[in-house]
Design a protein around this motif. Sequence first.
Motif, mmCIF file in Angstrom:
data_model
loop_
_atom_site.group_PDB
_atom_site.id
_atom_site.type_symbol
_atom_site.label_atom_id
_atom_site.label_comp_id
_atom_site.label_asym_id
_atom_site.label_seq_id
_atom_site.Cartn_x
_atom_site.Cartn_y
_atom_site.Cartn_z
ATOM 1 N N HIS A 10 -128.603 -29.004 -59.759
ATOM 2 C CA HIS A 10 -127.490 -29.970 -59.692
ATOM 3 C C HIS A 10 -126.127 -29.294 -59.653
ATOM 4 C CE1 HIS A 10 -130.414 -33.022 -60.328
ATOM 5 N NE2 HIS A 10 -130.727 -32.596 -61.522
ATOM 6 N N THR A 12 -122.503 -28.607 -58.289
ATOM 7 C CA THR A 12 -121.422 -29.201 -57.500
ATOM 8 C C THR A 12 -120.206 -28.290 -57.578
ATOM 9 O OG1 THR A 12 -122.210 -31.405 -58.013
ATOM 10 C CG2 THR A 12 -119.973 -31.221 -57.202
ATOM 11 N N ALA A 14 -116.129 -27.916 -56.049
ATOM 12 C CA ALA A 14 -115.046 -28.514 -55.264
ATOM 13 C C ALA A 14 -113.831 -27.612 -55.322
ATOM 14 C CB ALA A 14 -114.703 -29.895 -55.817
ATOM 15 N N PRO A 19 -115.614 -32.322 -52.467
ATOM 16 C CA PRO A 19 -116.604 -31.345 -52.910
ATOM 17 C C PRO A 19 -117.119 -30.531 -51.719
ATOM 18 C CG PRO A 19 -117.547 -33.537 -52.909
ATOM 19 C CD PRO A 19 -116.100 -33.702 -52.566
ATOM 20 N N ARG A 22 -122.483 -30.515 -53.084
ATOM 21 C CA ARG A 22 -122.709 -31.664 -53.950
ATOM 22 C C ARG A 22 -124.159 -31.706 -54.386
ATOM 23 N NH1 ARG A 22 -121.968 -36.264 -50.829
ATOM 24 N NH2 ARG A 22 -119.738 -35.883 -50.703
ATOM 25 N N ASN A 23 -124.336 -31.622 -55.695
ATOM 26 C CA ASN A 23 -125.639 -31.865 -56.293
ATOM 27 C C ASN A 23 -126.754 -31.031 -55.644
ATOM 28 O OD1 ASN A 23 -127.162 -33.048 -58.201
ATOM 29 N ND2 ASN A 23 -127.501 -34.948 -57.088
ATOM 30 N N LEU A 52 -122.986 -16.484 -58.024
ATOM 31 C CA LEU A 52 -122.619 -15.213 -58.630
ATOM 32 C C LEU A 52 -121.441 -15.341 -59.574
ATOM 33 C CD1 LEU A 52 -122.935 -12.897 -55.521
ATOM 34 C CD2 LEU A 52 -124.568 -13.257 -57.346
ATOM 35 N N LEU A 54 -118.390 -16.189 -58.869
ATOM 36 C CA LEU A 54 -117.092 -15.821 -58.306
ATOM 37 C C LEU A 54 -116.208 -17.038 -58.121
ATOM 38 C CD1 LEU A 54 -118.313 -13.299 -55.609
ATOM 39 C CD2 LEU A 54 -117.496 -12.822 -57.894
ATOM 40 N N LEU A 58 -118.182 -27.183 -60.671
ATOM 41 C CA LEU A 58 -117.865 -28.339 -61.494
ATOM 42 C C LEU A 58 -119.005 -28.645 -62.449
ATOM 43 C CD1 LEU A 58 -116.200 -31.101 -59.300
ATOM 44 C CD2 LEU A 58 -115.212 -29.767 -61.130
ATOM 45 N N SER A 59 -120.199 -28.430 -61.928
ATOM 46 C CA SER A 59 -121.376 -28.710 -62.761
ATOM 47 C C SER A 59 -122.529 -27.919 -62.188
ATOM 48 C CB SER A 59 -121.686 -30.193 -62.741
ATOM 49 O OG SER A 59 -122.109 -30.569 -61.445
#
Lengths: 254, 311, 296
Positions: A10, A12, A14, A19, A22-23, A52, A54, A58-59
Motif C-alpha cells: 500500500h 502512496t 505524492a 499522487p 497510488r496504493n 530506497l 530517497l 505518504l504511506s
Amino acid sequence: MAYAPLRIEHMTVAYQQKPVLRNVSLEVPEGKLIGIVGPNGAGKSTLIKATLGLVPPLSGKVEIYGKPYDKQRHLVGYVPQRESVDWDFPTDALDVVMMGRYGKLGWFRRPGAEDKKAALQCLAQVGMAEYANRQISQLSGGQQQRVFLARALAQDASLYFMDEPFAGVDAATEKAIIGLLNELKTQGKTVLGVHHDLSTVRDYFDWVLLLNVEVIAAGPTSQVFTAENLQRTYGGRLAMLERDSTSVLIANRR
Amino acid sequence: MSGWWNALADPNTQWIMLGSMLLGLCSGVIGSFAYLRKQSLMGDVLSHAALPGVCIAFMLTGTKSLWQFLIGAAIAGILATFGIGWITRHSRIKQDAALAIVLTVFFGAGIALLTQIQHNGNGNQSGLDKFLFGQAAAMVPTDVRAVAVVTIVLVGLCALLFKEFKLVSFDPGFARGLGYPVVFLEQLLMFLAVVTVVAGIQAVGVVLMASLLITPAVSARYWSDKLNVMVALAGTFGAVSGLIGTMISAGGNHLPTGPLSVLSATALFLVSVLFAPRRGMLSVALARLAARNRIKRETAATWVERKEEAV
Amino acid sequence: MSSFWIMLTGALVAGACSLVGCFLVLRKLAMIGDAISHSVLPGIVIAFLIGGSRDSLAMLLGASVVGLVTVFFIQWFQQKGVSSDASIGVVFTALFSVGVVLISLYTRQIDLDLDCVLYGEIAYVPWDTLHLAGMNVGPKAVWGVGFAFLLNAAVIAAFYKQFKLCSFDPGMAAAVGVPVTLFHYVLMGLVSVTTVASFESVGAILVVGMLVIPPATAYLLTDRLSRMILYSLLIGGVCSVLGYVFAYATDASIAGCMTSVAGALFALAFLFSPKHGVVWRRWKRRRMALSQTADA
C-alpha cells in the motif's frame, strides 16, 4: 520460510498535489529479471526511489527479505539514472566502482588492496577493465552506464534496482548489459529495472510490472504482457501492429 | 631592498606570514569540496552572514572581546547554512538564489544592528568595522596559534572522512542509498567552511576570505583529475598565496595583506587556466593543432596511396 | 517631506531591481548581482581618480562598464570549463581586491568612504539635490534611480518575449534566431546601471537584496512570469515603506531595515504561500495521507 526479496504494501507517493504512486502493493519473486514498464510520469523511477528511502512516501511499507530497508542495505544494489551525477568530477572509473564498496567499509576506513581487486573484477565483468584509470568525463554514455553497473556489482548485493539501465546506450552496450543481468540471474540474484522500450521486454525480462500510478498488472511476462494489459497501462494511447503470432508494438507517447 | 629584508626578518611579519599561509591551506582544502558541490560562493555568504552574529555578541556582552565575536560569527554562520539548506530542500528556490537571499538578509540585519549600536553611542565600535574588513597587521601569535589548531583539526577531519566527503560530493543519492547520513555530512562540510571563515575574517576580511575559499580550489582543478591531488594542491596554492601576499605587503607602501593574497591567488589561477597540462588553454590549443596536423598527414597519405593504386 | 523622498528612492530602487532581478533569479544568476556590486569598486575608484569627485556621470558610466567587463570575464572562464559559481567568485574577488589596493595606494587623492560605498546612507538622500537651470528639482538620487527604473522598464517591456525565451530555454532561443548572448549582456548592463545608480542610497551590497529577495518571494507566490514581476514590484514597494518605518522607530540603518523586512516577507511566503509554502504542503500531504488510508 523464504522471504521475498521485495515486498511493498500500500505505498502512496505524492510530490505536489497529485499522487505519483497510488496504493502500490507487490511481491517480487527471487532470481528473476523484472521489468518495470509504463508511460511517462507513471511513477517508475519514483517506485525505486521510494523503496530506497530517497523520496518520502505518504504511506506504505517496504520489506527487503522480510525486514525494513534500513537493516538490509547490504543486500541491495542501486544503479541510478546517469544524469544524477556531475561527470566532470575529478575521479576515474575504478574510483567510482570502489564507491560501491564503501557500504562494506563503514566510516573512516580507507579502501584497501582487496577492494581495489574486487572493483577491477567488476569493471572486467562489464568489459571496462582497460578504462580503469580513465577520467569519467572522457567516457561515452554507454561506458558511463557500464561504470555505474560495475559500481552496483561491487555492492555485491542480492537485489538490484536499476533506473533506466538501457537509456541512451548503443546496441553493443545494451547486449553487454543484458548478458550481465542474465549472469546475475544464474547466480540467483534478483534485478528490478525500469525499461522504456516495449519491443524488447519479452526478450529481456521474465517477469514484468505494468505501472501507471497504480499497479495494472504484475507477473510472468508471458502471462501478463498482453495487448489488453498494455492498452490499460498506456490508456489506449498505444498503436500496435500484429504480424503472425508475435505482435510488434509501437508505444505512442502522448 | 634592505628595508624589505628587515621587514621579513621581523618576527611580527613572520607570524603574519605563518597565519596567512595556514589560512590559505585551510581555505584551499575545504574550498575544494565546496567547489565540487557547486557551493563556491558559500564563503562569501558566510563572511557576510557573520555580521549580525558579531553585533549581537557585542550587544549582549557590551564588550569587544574577540572570542565572543568569533562565537557570534560562528553561530550566525551555522544558522546561515541551515537557512540555505532549508530553503533549497523545501522550496523551489534554487541554490544560487538561496545563497543570495541568506547573504543579504543576514548582512542587512547586521547593518541595521550595527547602525543601531553606532547611534546608541555605546562607545567605539570601530573595532567591529576593522573586524570585518580585516587587519592582518594586527595578527598576534595567539591568533596564529588559534588558526593553527583550526587548520590541524580541519585537515585531519578531511583526511579521516575523505571517502565520505568524496561520495557525498559526487553522488549524494547513492550515498543515501548506502546508508550514509547525507544531510549530516553536508552540514558538516558547511560547518568546516564556517570555522575557516570565522578564523580568517579578522585577518583578511570578509570579501577576501571568500576568495581564498574559491580561487585556489579552482586553480587546483586544472592540474589534476584525482581528488586527493586536487585537494592537496588547493591547500598548497592557498598557502603560497598567503605567503606571496605577506611578502609583497611587507615591502612597505601600506598595502594590505588580504587583497594582495587574493591577487596572488588570482595570478596562480590565470597561470593554471593558461598553462596547466591537458586542461590549460595552451595545452588544449597545442593538442588541437597536433590532431589537425595528424589528420592532414593521414589524409594526404591515403590520397597518395590512392594515386599510386590508380597508376 | 524628506520621508517621502526617502521612501520614494527606496521604492524606485526596489522597483528597478525587481524588474531585472526576476530574470536573474529565473536564470540562476542571483549571485552575479552580488558579484557586480562588489566588482564595480575599481571602476568607481578609477573614475574618481580621473574625474576628481564622486558626483559625475562619468562615474556611472565607468562603473557600469566595469560591470560588463566583469560579466565578460565570468562568461569567458565558464567557457574554459570553470563552474559558473566559481567563475563568479574568482572574478569579483579579484576586481574587488584591485579596488581596495587602488584605494590604499591613492588614499590621498581619493575621498571615498568605503563603508558608505558598501552600505550607503539613504537618509542623506533628500538633501543632496540636483540643480538644473538654477532650480531645485529634487534629490539627485531620485533622479538617478528613477532613470534606472525607467530604463529597465523600457528595455524589459520592449524585449519581454526575448528575455522570457532566453530565460526559459536559451537553446531554443538560439535556434530560433534570438541573439542570446546579446540579451545576456543587455541584462547584465541593466544590472550594472541599477547597482551603480543605487549605491548612494542603499549601498552596493543591499542592492543585491533588492535584486533577489522580492523576486524570489514573488517566485513562491505565482507560476506566471508577468505576475511574478508585478508581485515583485509590489513587494519591493512594501519593503521600502515598512523598512523606513522600522528604521525611524529603532533609529537604525534604513537600508538594513528594508532588507530585513524583505527577508521577513520572504520567510512568510516560504512558509505560507498557497502554492509552494512549506506549511501548506505539509498540511496537504497529511490530508492526502488520511484520504489514502480511508480509501484502502
